[in-house]
Scaffold this motif. Sequence first.
Motif, PDB file in Angstrom:
ATOM      1  N   HIS A 192      -7.540  -1.151  -0.209  1.00  4.76           N
ATOM      2  CA  HIS A 192      -6.693  -2.331  -0.535  1.00  4.76           C
ATOM      3  C   HIS A 192      -6.848  -3.627  -0.166  1.00  4.76           C
ATOM      4  CE1 HIS A 192      -2.426  -2.613  -1.951  1.00  4.76           C
ATOM      5  NE2 HIS A 192      -2.153  -2.963  -0.831  1.00  4.76           N
TER       6      HIS A 192
ATOM      7  N   SER B  90      -5.400   5.223  -1.501  1.00  3.67           N
ATOM      8  CA  SER B  90      -6.273   4.140  -1.822  1.00  3.67           C
ATOM      9  C   SER B  90      -6.855   3.663  -0.675  1.00  3.67           C
ATOM     10  CB  SER B  90      -5.509   2.888  -2.411  1.00  3.67           C
ATOM     11  OG  SER B  90      -6.296   1.902  -2.636  1.00  3.67           O
TER      12      SER B  90
ATOM     13  N   THR C  38       1.444   2.537  -3.356  1.00  8.08           N
ATOM     14  CA  THR C  38       0.580   3.406  -4.104  1.00  8.08           C
ATOM     15  C   THR C  38       0.336   4.691  -3.139  1.00  8.08           C
ATOM     16  OG1 THR C  38      -0.861   1.330  -3.884  1.00  8.08           O
ATOM     17  CG2 THR C  38      -1.796   3.084  -4.709  1.00  8.08           C
TER      18      THR C  38
ATOM     19  N   LEU D 171       0.907  -1.116  -0.070  1.00 11.19           N
ATOM     20  CA  LEU D 171      -0.147   0.079  -0.147  1.00 11.19           C
ATOM     21  C   LEU D 171       0.877   1.348  -0.207  1.00 11.19           C
ATOM     22  CD1 LEU D 171      -2.846   1.183   0.149  1.00 11.19           C
ATOM     23  CD2 LEU D 171      -2.590   1.450   2.467  1.00 11.19           C
TER      24      LEU D 171
ATOM     25  N   SER E 145      -8.913  -2.343   4.992  1.00 12.29           N
ATOM     26  CA  SER E 145      -8.038  -1.340   4.196  1.00 12.29           C
ATOM     27  C   SER E 145      -7.672  -0.433   5.163  1.00 12.29           C
ATOM     28  CB  SER E 145      -9.109  -0.830   3.184  1.00 12.29           C
ATOM     29  OG  SER E 145      -9.576  -1.757   2.500  1.00 12.29           O
TER      30      SER E 145
ATOM     31  N   SER F  63       1.160  -3.151  -6.778  1.00 11.20           N
ATOM     32  CA  SER F  63       0.902  -2.889  -5.409  1.00 11.20           C
ATOM     33  C   SER F  63      -0.498  -4.110  -5.241  1.00 11.20           C
ATOM     34  CB  SER F  63       0.217  -1.825  -5.380  1.00 11.20           C
ATOM     35  OG  SER F  63      -0.515  -1.578  -4.049  1.00 11.20           O
TER      36      SER F  63
ATOM     37  N   ALA G 105      -0.741  -7.157  -2.831  1.00 14.04           N
ATOM     38  CA  ALA G 105      -1.746  -7.596  -1.859  1.00 14.04           C
ATOM     39  C   ALA G 105      -2.102  -8.807  -2.147  1.00 14.04           C
ATOM     40  CB  ALA G 105      -2.646  -6.286  -1.820  1.00 14.04           C
TER      41      ALA G 105
END
Lengths: 294, 354
Positions: free
Chosen positions: B72, B69, B61, B58, B273, B245, B249
């Motif tokens: 995630h 974001s 990103t 993360l 998230s 990313s 994940a």
Amino acid sequence: MIQFLSYLLNGISLGSVYAIIALGYSMVYGIAKMLNFAHGDVIMIGAYMSFCAIQYWNLPPILAILLAIVVCTVLGIVIERMAYKPLRKATSLSVLITAIGVSWFLQNIALLIWGANPKSYQSLVGFSALTLFDGQLHITGESIVTIAANIIIMIALTLFTGKTKMGKAMRAVSEDKGAAELMGINVNATISMTFAIGSGLAAIAGVLLCSAYPVLMPTTGSMPGIKAFTAAVFGGIGSIPGALIGGILLGVIEILGKAYVSTELGDALVFAVLIIVLLVKPTGLLGKKIHEKV
Amino acid sequence: MTKYKKPSRNFITYAAVILAFLICQLALSGMIDGFKMSRSLKGQLIPICVYIVMAVSLNLTVGISGELSLGHAGFMSVGAFSGILISQYLLHAFPEADLELVRLIVALGFGGLMAGVAGVLIGIPVLRLRGDYLAIVTLAFGEIIRNLINCIYFSVEGRGLNFSFLDPNLPGTMLINGPMGATGIKKLATFEAGFLLVMFTLIVVLNLINSRSGRAIMAIRDNRIAAESVGINVTKYRMLAFVVSAALAGMAGALYGLNYSTIQAVKFKFDTSILVLVFVVLGGIGNIRGSIIAATVLTVLPEMLRQFGTYRMLIYAVVLIVVMLASNNPTLSSMINSFTGKFRKNSEKEGDKA
């Protein structure tokens, strides 16, 4: 046809609750430029306060609602002073994480005070249901009160931001904080005022939401909170009529989607529509277009 | 100077992770006297690895690419369910073969691949937006993925795979059962696999950051228009960061899913998230080592606070708010700066000599 009408009314009623919550998000975002994720939990606190007032202290419904509004308003101001004010100059991500911390804090406080078991909320609306078309169309008292409350709040808020000195100050601060300060506007007081109004509205939304869907838990506020936030973005965040349109559209899409497409996919449909709208109009339905300077 | 400094910094990160792994292994085998891992802490080892991978990916990103974001966990759930699906399918279709390691590797690979595909599909619309709007759309996608997984049914019949959407009546053994999630999963995840996944993630992310592409990504984050005007393909590089990313994940999700015997899509909702985002922000945005430390500490912290019983999550929330307020307090940060400033000057002098 009557069936459709009944779903539509349910949707508008749910959407009105979303719209009232979305107003809180939208106003706070417009002024403080922050995503206040704790807003959904203020709704939950408001619902619990009115629940206690009715169940344990035997207060009349009007007093219960007033108590919820007062408690949430004070709570909103306290949260803003304690957690958000020191972060005025911090990055937006720090403020976001702090808001999430506040949200967890409120949920866990509620968990400690009222326990994890869901409470069944007794509707505060005294109206009996309205029956039309020879008993085919059934409109609950909660729906009528919710829609009426939504209309009254929208008109009151539009007048407030358009006509009063405080409302004009709020618009000025959201336009340009620095310039507003130079014009002698007390920026901090204005931001506190915005939080107070937003949280007061959250209390009303909490009472209305739990009157229509009578399950009260510490996490009751989080999903409506996220959806109302979506509604605010949908209509163009920062705009009062945008919150109204976004909220009602969202409620109608959710109820119709659950009724005609699939119960499981109702929420997915709501979010899918949001994505499509944002792709076509990146600042929401009524959002202002921001030009980028090079 | 920077030429020497960067690789050595990465080396410290790798070395620290390997050292931590070795210490854990020693503690697990009981070689260190007086330092025994509690049962609950042992159970946390694989989740810690998973959350480290989530936080580092993360951070790619949010920190490196500069895109907030909030979805995630959606990629994590895509990875988890596709990883579980393929490993369970192999288990039922080829019961005679004893291929635990192969199944684990295939599950991680497939989980990463599917999450990467989801990343491409989601990235195309999402990356047209910017700022808070992008955050909201990722949130929306996370919720949509969760809703869709709740409607998906897979079953295995001999060597055939049955799939249906919304219809729970399938012949054969159910592998993924809509809202009930995946049940009867054969646990495959091991701490060693978790460690290797962390190392793999670090190698991918740190090399990406220090590569030409990584510099392009950071240039876009700092000033999109300036980057575009020097000929950087903005869409391509934003997409690259987003998809890498997402794929990482997904691998973390596959490992996470294979650590439990049952798992539901609810496990990967919005809160997850946010939890990972908290790791990234508290560890320092753009700071990979910070993400690792924050993910470890904040996964262990609720376990440590277990003695406080019901107050545990309340304390966690208060700690979070206080840390955020303290780290943004100007007097406090200037105090810390004046303290670490001397230290930094010294190390810079040494760097000059080198």
